[in-house]
Scaffold this active site. Structure first.
Site, PDB file in Angstrom:
ATOM      1  N   HIS A   1       0.850  -1.185   0.000  1.00 47.43           N
ATOM      2  CA  HIS A   1       0.000   0.000   0.000  1.00 47.43           C
ATOM      3  C   HIS A   1       0.889   1.239   0.000  1.00 47.43           C
ATOM      4  O   HIS A   1       2.106   1.152   0.097  1.00 47.43           O
ATOM      5  CB  HIS A   1      -0.941   0.023   1.215  1.00 47.43           C
ATOM      6  N   ALA A   2       0.251   2.379  -0.122  1.00 47.98           N
ATOM      7  CA  ALA A   2       0.931   3.667   0.014  1.00 47.98           C
ATOM      8  C   ALA A   2       0.123   4.517   0.996  1.00 47.98           C
ATOM      9  O   ALA A   2      -1.002   4.169   1.354  1.00 47.98           O
ATOM     10  CB  ALA A   2       1.035   4.371  -1.334  1.00 47.98           C
TER      11      ALA A   2
END
Length: 310
Positions: A226-227
Site C-alpha cells: 500500500h501507500a
C-alpha cells in the site's frame, strides 16, 4: 503473413474475415477474438471467451468461457485458462503453466462461482508455474519457472519457489527512488551489551506519533502492499532482516534491512512492499500520523493515477 498462415488460409476463412488467424486444426468458437491475434493448432477457444488484439495463442491451449484476455498477450503451449482467469494487456504465460479456479474441487460438484484470478499488465509467468485460485499477480511482476503461487504477488516483484516468495524486485538496479533515504543511527557497545538510539528531527526526519512492530511473518508472506496519502514512515529491523520494495510511480528500488543501526525513511505517496522476512525478524516502524484507514491507498492503479496525474 507467415508462409504457414498463407498455406492455412483456405481453412481459416471465418477467422480471416474477422481479422485474426486460426490454424485449420484450431477450434475457435468465440466471436470475440481481436484483430491480428493468432490461434495455433489444437487450441480450443470456447464461445464465451474474449481475446484481445495481437495475441499469440499457441498449440494445445484451452480457453474456457468465462475468460478475458487483453491485447498483445502470449500464451505458450499446453496452458489451460479456466473460468475466472483474467489476463490484462502484455501478459506472458509460459509453457505448461497451470491456473486453478476451485480451492476445494470435487468431481461433479460445481461451486456457485469460480474464483477470479487476475494477472495484471505486463506480468510474466514462467514455465510449469502453478497459480492457485483467486490471487492477483501484480503489474510487471515475474513468476519464476515452477513456482507455486499461493497468495497475491506484489507489482514489479520476482517470486520463486514453493510456496512462491519475493526474491527481489524486477528493477532492483534502477536509480534510487526520489525521497527515500537511508539513515544510519548511533550504536554503543560495552560489556553490558549494545544500545542504539534515534532522535526525532535529527535521525528520524519527522516527529513520530505512532509505532508498530511486525514479527512472526510466515515464510513467503509479504506485508505492506500500500501507500500513504500523508504519512511518513521510518523502518528499522530490530532483529533479523527483511526486504523493502519501494516505488514512486516511475522507479522502483529495493532495500535490505538487516541491522538496527540502519533505518529507512519512506515519505508519503510511495508504494511499499515488505517481503523476504527472516524467521527471527522484528521490524519496527515509526509513523508521523495516527492510524486513519482513509489515509491508506490499497489500490495500486489508484496510486499510479495519483502520483502520475492520470
Amino acid at each position: 503473413m507467415k508462409a504457414s498462415e498463407r498455406r492455412a488460409g483456405a481453412g481459416v476463412s471465418a477467422g480471416n474475415e474477422r481479422g485474426y488467424f486460426a490454424h485449420p486444426a484450431a477450434l475457435v468458437e468465440s466471436p470475440n477474438v481481436g484483430t491480428g491475434t493468432r490461434v495455433w493448432a489444437f487450441a480450443h477457444v470456447l464461445p464465451g471467451a474474449r481475446i484481445g488484439a495481437d495475441c499469440n495463442i499457441c498449440d494445445g491451449v484451452f480457453v474456457e468461457n468465462d475468460v478475458v484476455v487483453g491485447d498483445r498477450v502470449t500464451v505458450k503451449c499446453g496452458v489451460q485458462l479456466w473460468d475466472g482467469v483474467r489476463l490484462e494487456d502484455d501478459v506472458f504465460v509460459g509453457p505448461n503453466a497451470t491456473f486453478t479456479n476451485d480451492i476445494f474441487p470435487r468431481s461433479r460438484e460445481r461451486p456457485p462461482r469460480f474464483a477470479t484470478t487476475t494477472v495484471r499488465r505486463g506480468a510474466s509467468i514462467g514455465a510449469n508455474a502453478t497459480i492457485l485460485p483467486g490471487v492477483v499477480i501484480g503489474e510487471r511482476a515475474m513468476v519464476g519457472a515452477g513456482a507455486v503461487v499461493t497468495r497475491d504477488v506484489p507489482p514489479g516483484s520476482v517470486v520463486v519457489g514453493n510456496p512462491a516468495r519475493v526474491a527481489r524486485d524486477v528493477d532492483a538496479d534502477a536509480r534510487p527512488v526520489a525521497g527515500v533515504s537511508r539513515v544510519d543511527v548511533p550504536r554503543f557497545d560495552d560489556a553490558r551489551g549494545s544500545l542504539v538510539f534515534a532522535e526525532a528531527n535529527t535521525h528520524i526526519p519527522f516527529t513520530p506519533r505512532r509505532w508498530y512492530a511486525i514479527s512472526d511473518v510466515p515464510a513467503g508472506a509479504s506485508r505492506g502492499e500500500h501507500a500513504h496519502r500523508r504519512t511518513h514512515q521510518f523502518f528499522v529491523a530490530l532483529r533479523g532482516s527483511c526486504t523493502l520494495h519501494v516505488e514512486d510511480g516511475i522507479r522502483r528500488t529495493t532495500w535490505r534491512l538487516e541491522a538496527p543501526t540502519t533505518g529507512l525513511h519512506v515519505p508519503p505517496l510511495h508504494w511499499n512492499v515488505l517481503a523476504d522476512f527472516s524467521a527471527d525478524a522484528v521490524l519496527l516502524c515509526l509513523a508521523s500520523d495516527e492510524y486513519d484507514p482513509e489515509e491508506y491507498i490499497h489500490d495500486y492503479d489508484e496510486f499510479r493515477r495519483l502520483v502520475n496525474g492520470r
